[in-house]
Design a protein around this motif. Sequence first.
Motif, PDB file in Angstrom:
ATOM      1  N   ASP A 188     -51.913 -10.659 -12.945  1.00 40.08           N
ATOM      2  CA  ASP A 188     -51.128 -11.805 -13.374  1.00 40.08           C
ATOM      3  C   ASP A 188     -51.257 -12.949 -12.379  1.00 40.08           C
ATOM      4  O   ASP A 188     -51.894 -12.827 -11.326  1.00 40.08           O
ATOM      5  CB  ASP A 188     -49.658 -11.417 -13.593  1.00 40.08           C
ATOM      6  CG  ASP A 188     -48.995 -10.916 -12.304  1.00 40.08           C
ATOM      7  OD1 ASP A 188     -49.565 -11.116 -11.213  1.00 40.08           O
ATOM      8  OD2 ASP A 188     -47.914 -10.323 -12.413  1.00 40.08           O
ATOM      9  N   ALA A 189     -50.636 -14.092 -12.725  1.00 42.20           N
ATOM     10  CA  ALA A 189     -50.783 -15.293 -11.903  1.00 42.20           C
ATOM     11  C   ALA A 189     -50.237 -15.084 -10.495  1.00 42.20           C
ATOM     12  O   ALA A 189     -50.800 -15.588  -9.519  1.00 42.20           O
ATOM     13  CB  ALA A 189     -50.067 -16.458 -12.580  1.00 42.20           C
ATOM     14  N   ARG A 240     -52.795 -13.040  -8.561  1.00 46.32           N
ATOM     15  CA  ARG A 240     -53.991 -13.854  -8.283  1.00 46.32           C
ATOM     16  C   ARG A 240     -53.716 -14.835  -7.148  1.00 46.32           C
ATOM     17  O   ARG A 240     -54.558 -15.053  -6.278  1.00 46.32           O
ATOM     18  CB  ARG A 240     -54.434 -14.605  -9.538  1.00 46.32           C
ATOM     19  CG  ARG A 240     -55.039 -13.724 -10.612  1.00 46.32           C
ATOM     20  CD  ARG A 240     -55.875 -14.532 -11.594  1.00 46.32           C
ATOM     21  NE  ARG A 240     -55.123 -15.614 -12.222  1.00 46.32           N
ATOM     22  CZ  ARG A 240     -54.383 -15.474 -13.317  1.00 46.32           C
ATOM     23  NH1 ARG A 240     -54.270 -14.288 -13.897  1.00 46.32           N
ATOM     24  NH2 ARG A 240     -53.756 -16.500 -13.844  1.00 46.32           N
ATOM     25  N   ALA A 245     -54.155 -22.573 -11.093  1.00 45.58           N
ATOM     26  CA  ALA A 245     -52.928 -21.877 -11.487  1.00 45.58           C
ATOM     27  C   ALA A 245     -51.715 -22.791 -11.335  1.00 45.58           C
ATOM     28  O   ALA A 245     -50.819 -22.797 -12.182  1.00 45.58           O
ATOM     29  CB  ALA A 245     -52.754 -20.616 -10.647  1.00 45.58           C
ATOM     30  N   ASP A 286     -49.338 -20.449 -15.805  1.00 44.93           N
ATOM     31  CA  ASP A 286     -49.482 -19.686 -14.561  1.00 44.93           C
ATOM     32  C   ASP A 286     -48.693 -20.255 -13.387  1.00 44.93           C
ATOM     33  O   ASP A 286     -48.597 -19.620 -12.341  1.00 44.93           O
ATOM     34  CB  ASP A 286     -50.960 -19.619 -14.163  1.00 44.93           C
ATOM     35  CG  ASP A 286     -51.797 -18.864 -15.186  1.00 44.93           C
ATOM     36  OD1 ASP A 286     -51.221 -18.029 -15.908  1.00 44.93           O
ATOM     37  OD2 ASP A 286     -53.013 -19.093 -15.244  1.00 44.93           O
ATOM     38  N   ALA A 335     -47.617 -18.528  -9.616  1.00 45.62           N
ATOM     39  CA  ALA A 335     -48.268 -19.020  -8.400  1.00 45.62           C
ATOM     40  C   ALA A 335     -47.241 -19.565  -7.410  1.00 45.62           C
ATOM     41  O   ALA A 335     -47.348 -19.332  -6.195  1.00 45.62           O
ATOM     42  CB  ALA A 335     -49.291 -20.100  -8.764  1.00 45.62           C
TER      43      ALA A 335
END
Length: 204
Positions: free
Chosen positions: A38-39, A42, A157, A163, A167
């Motif tokens: 998921d964001a 990441r 993101a 996202d 983030a």
Amino acid sequence: MHWLFLAALLALAAVCGVIRAVPAPREDTENRPPAGEDARARARRCLEASGDLERLAGAVEALRAVMDHPQLGGPGFLSVQFPALAGGRADVSAQFPNISEALYRRVVRRELDRAALLADGVPEALFAYNPEFSTESGGVVLLTAEVCGLESELAEALASRRDRAGALAALSEALERRCPGLSVRPLGAELLLTPVREAAPAGR
């Protein structure tokens, strides 16, 4: 007529066979995020793999040094914004009432010679972030430092409505660990950083 019809069918079949024989384009698996990531995850990975966290924290620490200065500073808060069209840039800002108004008067008069600011106590590290000095009413000073060139996947993101929340959550957690004494939390599309008040001793 039958021969012409049969020839047309054969030609059509040959064309379809050629189309099916063309290999489908392969996805770039090397640069593709891991399946199910998921964001938030990441963003954590991007921060660990790049120097973005250290550069953001460096700007925060330089601004805090000004806020903590007995003549130049005052109590206030910091924020981190990510302009949508800035190409991966973060703007780290400190907003505070300059109690002695020493820096406030300098900014109003635009007496912002670098050597003079350094002599007054502005940390040299701040000038690595292209600082901008401005004022608001009531003796309030606004200092903004630029952190350019954020890692592209992180910048994308932060620019994405889908996202961005994940983030920002990862960034706030990382900055709070990296900058002790500050509470960091997402606020809309930016981060808000406020000093943590020490708990009063029991019995007082």
